[in-house]
Design an enzyme around this catalytic site. Structure first.
Site, mmCIF file in Angstrom:
data_model
loop_
_atom_site.group_PDB
_atom_site.id
_atom_site.type_symbol
_atom_site.label_atom_id
_atom_site.label_comp_id
_atom_site.label_asym_id
_atom_site.label_seq_id
_atom_site.Cartn_x
_atom_site.Cartn_y
_atom_site.Cartn_z
ATOM 1 N N ARG A 127 17.037 40.816 95.352
ATOM 2 C CA ARG A 127 16.011 40.439 96.331
ATOM 3 C C ARG A 127 16.143 38.965 96.721
ATOM 4 O O ARG A 127 15.970 38.599 97.886
ATOM 5 C CB ARG A 127 14.626 40.712 95.740
ATOM 6 C CG ARG A 127 13.480 40.339 96.684
ATOM 7 C CD ARG A 127 12.160 40.857 96.143
ATOM 8 N NE ARG A 127 11.053 40.580 97.031
ATOM 9 C CZ ARG A 127 10.037 39.779 96.728
ATOM 10 N NH1 ARG A 127 10.003 39.168 95.555
ATOM 11 N NH2 ARG A 127 9.051 39.593 97.590
ATOM 12 N N HIS B 119 16.354 37.409 100.469
ATOM 13 C CA HIS B 119 15.402 36.418 100.989
ATOM 14 C C HIS B 119 16.097 35.100 101.319
ATOM 15 O O HIS B 119 15.653 34.362 102.192
ATOM 16 C CB HIS B 119 14.260 36.204 99.988
ATOM 17 C CG HIS B 119 13.279 37.333 99.987
ATOM 18 N ND1 HIS B 119 11.974 37.203 99.571
ATOM 19 C CD2 HIS B 119 13.392 38.631 100.356
ATOM 20 C CE1 HIS B 119 11.345 38.369 99.670
ATOM 21 N NE2 HIS B 119 12.187 39.253 100.137
ATOM 22 N N ASN C 134 7.439 34.993 98.899
ATOM 23 C CA ASN C 134 8.159 34.639 97.672
ATOM 24 C C ASN C 134 7.250 34.198 96.528
ATOM 25 O O ASN C 134 7.562 34.466 95.361
ATOM 26 C CB ASN C 134 9.136 33.481 97.952
ATOM 27 C CG ASN C 134 10.263 33.912 98.881
ATOM 28 O OD1 ASN C 134 10.607 35.093 98.939
ATOM 29 N ND2 ASN C 134 10.824 32.962 99.608
ATOM 30 N N HIS D 68 15.183 49.195 97.069
ATOM 31 C CA HIS D 68 13.890 49.446 96.429
ATOM 32 C C HIS D 68 13.957 50.595 95.423
ATOM 33 O O HIS D 68 12.938 51.101 94.999
ATOM 34 C CB HIS D 68 12.810 49.707 97.489
ATOM 35 C CG HIS D 68 12.449 48.475 98.252
ATOM 36 N ND1 HIS D 68 11.674 48.487 99.387
ATOM 37 C CD2 HIS D 68 12.773 47.167 98.043
ATOM 38 C CE1 HIS D 68 11.541 47.248 99.840
ATOM 39 N NE2 HIS D 68 12.199 46.430 99.049
HETATM 40 C C1 HEM Z 1 13.172 46.320 104.960
HETATM 41 C C2 HEM Z 1 12.330 45.345 104.744
HETATM 42 C C3 HEM Z 1 11.846 44.972 103.386
HETATM 43 C C4 HEM Z 1 10.563 44.734 103.032
HETATM 44 C C5 HEM Z 1 9.354 44.797 103.936
HETATM 45 C C6 HEM Z 1 10.548 44.442 101.624
HETATM 46 C C7 HEM Z 1 9.424 44.130 100.895
HETATM 47 C C8 HEM Z 1 9.386 44.019 99.527
HETATM 48 C C9 HEM Z 1 8.206 43.772 98.749
HETATM 49 C C10 HEM Z 1 6.807 43.562 99.301
HETATM 50 C C11 HEM Z 1 8.566 43.770 97.440
HETATM 51 C C12 HEM Z 1 7.648 43.596 96.235
HETATM 52 C C13 HEM Z 1 7.518 42.162 95.836
HETATM 53 C C14 HEM Z 1 6.473 42.034 94.744
HETATM 54 O O1 HEM Z 1 5.342 42.410 95.010
HETATM 55 O O2 HEM Z 1 6.822 41.530 93.656
HETATM 56 C C15 HEM Z 1 9.971 44.009 97.383
HETATM 57 C C16 HEM Z 1 10.707 44.089 96.238
HETATM 58 C C17 HEM Z 1 12.074 44.209 96.209
HETATM 59 N N1 HEM Z 1 12.916 44.198 97.292
HETATM 60 FE FE1 HEM Z 1 12.378 44.398 99.213
HETATM 61 N N2 HEM Z 1 11.829 44.481 101.163
HETATM 62 C C18 HEM Z 1 12.653 44.810 102.198
HETATM 63 C C19 HEM Z 1 14.034 44.898 102.153
HETATM 64 C C20 HEM Z 1 14.789 44.629 101.051
HETATM 65 C C21 HEM Z 1 16.204 44.446 101.043
HETATM 66 C C22 HEM Z 1 17.083 44.439 102.297
HETATM 67 C C23 HEM Z 1 16.574 44.230 99.768
HETATM 68 C C24 HEM Z 1 17.940 43.934 99.205
HETATM 69 C C25 HEM Z 1 19.043 44.256 99.775
HETATM 70 C C26 HEM Z 1 15.377 44.315 98.969
HETATM 71 C C27 HEM Z 1 15.347 44.244 97.599
HETATM 72 C C28 HEM Z 1 14.194 44.295 96.849
HETATM 73 C C29 HEM Z 1 14.196 44.402 95.398
HETATM 74 C C30 HEM Z 1 15.413 44.580 94.507
HETATM 75 C C31 HEM Z 1 12.862 44.332 95.010
HETATM 76 C C32 HEM Z 1 12.333 44.331 93.564
HETATM 77 C C33 HEM Z 1 12.226 42.868 93.109
HETATM 78 C C34 HEM Z 1 11.856 42.683 91.653
HETATM 79 O O3 HEM Z 1 11.787 43.642 90.917
HETATM 80 O O4 HEM Z 1 11.653 41.515 91.263
HETATM 81 N N3 HEM Z 1 14.315 44.520 99.786
HETATM 82 N N4 HEM Z 1 10.462 44.140 98.663
#
Ligand code: HEM
Length: 324
Positions: free
Chosen positions: A58, A62, A90, A188
């Site tokens: 992530r 970002h 973030n 995700h």
């Molecule tokens: C398509 C649009 C996307 C949105 C709106 C989005 C939004 C989010 C949100 C809100 C979270 C949760 C953060 C939290 O509450 O701690 C999250 C987690 C995550 N996102 Fe996305 N995301 C998107 C695309 C992506 C992309 C492109 C990737 C990587 C290629 C990604 C990888 C991740 C990962 C791995 C997590 C888990 C993070 C953790 O466990 O610390 N996301 N995302």
């Protein structure tokens, strides 16, 4: 008029400059152990805490969406400057800084001033996918580090309440297609989310006093148990849920979940709302191999967004602080 042969020479030079920007095996001569040092740091951290892998994937996303993949997400806030790490998407949710820092410390000992923080993050994201049983890929490297990091620029990061159109536009601004967006959203399949990132869907969606109708009732029920409302009508900011049943395994269950109205965010569930995007979700739900391959390809594309190369930017000594 220029002779044809000269035009050809100019075209070749122009082309090779474009191609020379990022290169696989970039550190082969200047820091041959760079990739193995970074892998060792990711591996060690992962065995202590599996959440490191999603955190790093992530963080790379970002980083790339704000000012390009220039390591600007790693820069610490200072008294005069609120940095990206403290921007709304973030703040308090990023994981993995310490892995980048320990890799950087070892790399500075091994080959001083050579490996950029932006590249360390790109390698660490690839290693994180691999260690959770996804596919690896060759990381084109040679990024340099930016010197600017501003919290307000994190508006470029798409929000979890975005619909398909908004997501597609947000990715298009970074030269990524809707197909890339759908393949990358599968990230995700690992990690966690804070209840506050999706609680709008659980209790009073769009002021209807009901949950989001596109969220499976059973899943909504489980999420409400994990994210209870307090007397003020809000959810606890510290509470987290895992993304799915196997949050440390990089596989395509994300797409199967979305097909069963089990997308955690609006931005996940919205992928079923057009015939084309639905077809892609179905395809990925059916073939893990196909998705892993497309995911790797789209990650390589994403990792090239607005990179700094040549003499632009710098090689930061400490990833958290710009060079003085
Ligand atoms: C398509 C649009 C996307 C949105 C709106 C989005 C939004 C989010 C949100 C809100 C979270 C949760 C953060 C939290 O509450 O701690 C999250 C987690 C995550 N996102 Fe996305 N995301 C998107 C695309 C992506 C992309 C492109 C990737 C990587 C290629 C990604 C990888 C991740 C990962 C791995 C997590 C888990 C993070 C953790 O466990 O610390 N996301 N995302």
């Amino acid at each position: 008029m220029l002779p044809k042969v000269l035009i050809l020479v100019f075209l070749c030079i122009g082309w090779s400059q474009v191609e020379a920007q990022l290169r696989v095996d970039y550190y082969n001569k200047t820091c041959p152990n760079a990739e193995s040092i970074i892998w060792e740091e990711v591996e060690e951290a992962f065995f202590r805490d599996k959440g490191i892998a999603p955190g790093l994937v992530r963080m790379h996303f970002h980083d790339c969406f704000v000012r390009g993949c220039d390591g600007s997400i790693l820069i610490k806030t200072t008294p005069g400057n609120k940095a990206e790490e403290d921007g709304p998407p973030n703040a308090g949710t990023l994981r993995g800084f310490e892995v980048i820092d320990s890799a950087k410390a070892r790399l500075e000992q091994e080959c001083r001033g050579v490996v950029s923080c932006a590249d360390i993050l790109a390698y660490a994201a690839r290693d994180s996918v691999f260690i959770t049983r996804g596919l690896g890929w060759d990381v084109p490297a040679g990024r340099r580090d930016g010197r600017i990091s501003r919290a307000e620029e994190t508006v470029d990061i798409p929000a979890p309440f975005f619909n398909l159109n908004q997501l597609t536009q947000s990715f298009a601004k970074k030269n990524l297609s809707q197909d890339d967006m759908i393949a990358l959203s599968g990230a995700h399949t690992i990690g966690r989310a804070h209840c506050t990132s999706f609680s709008n869907r659980l209790y009073n969606f769009d002021s209807t006093n009901r949950p989001d109708p596109t969220l499976s009732p059973l899943y909504a029920f489980i999420l409400r148990l994990q994210c209870p409302r307090n007397p003020q009508g809000t959810v606890d900011a510290d509470r987290v849920v895992q993304m799915n049943l196997s949050p440390a395994t990089f596989e395509n269950s994300y797409y199967t979940n979305v097909l069963h109205n089990g997308g955690l965010f609006t931005s996940d569930q919205t992928l079923t709302t057009s015939p084309e995007s639905l077809a892609e979700v179905r395809e990925y739900a059916m073939s893990n191999r196909r998705w892993l391959r497309d995911f790797a390809e789209s990650m390589i594309k994403m990792s090239k967004i607005q990179v700094l190369t040549g003499s632009a930017g710098e090689i930061r000594v400490n990833c958290r602080v710009i060079n003085s």
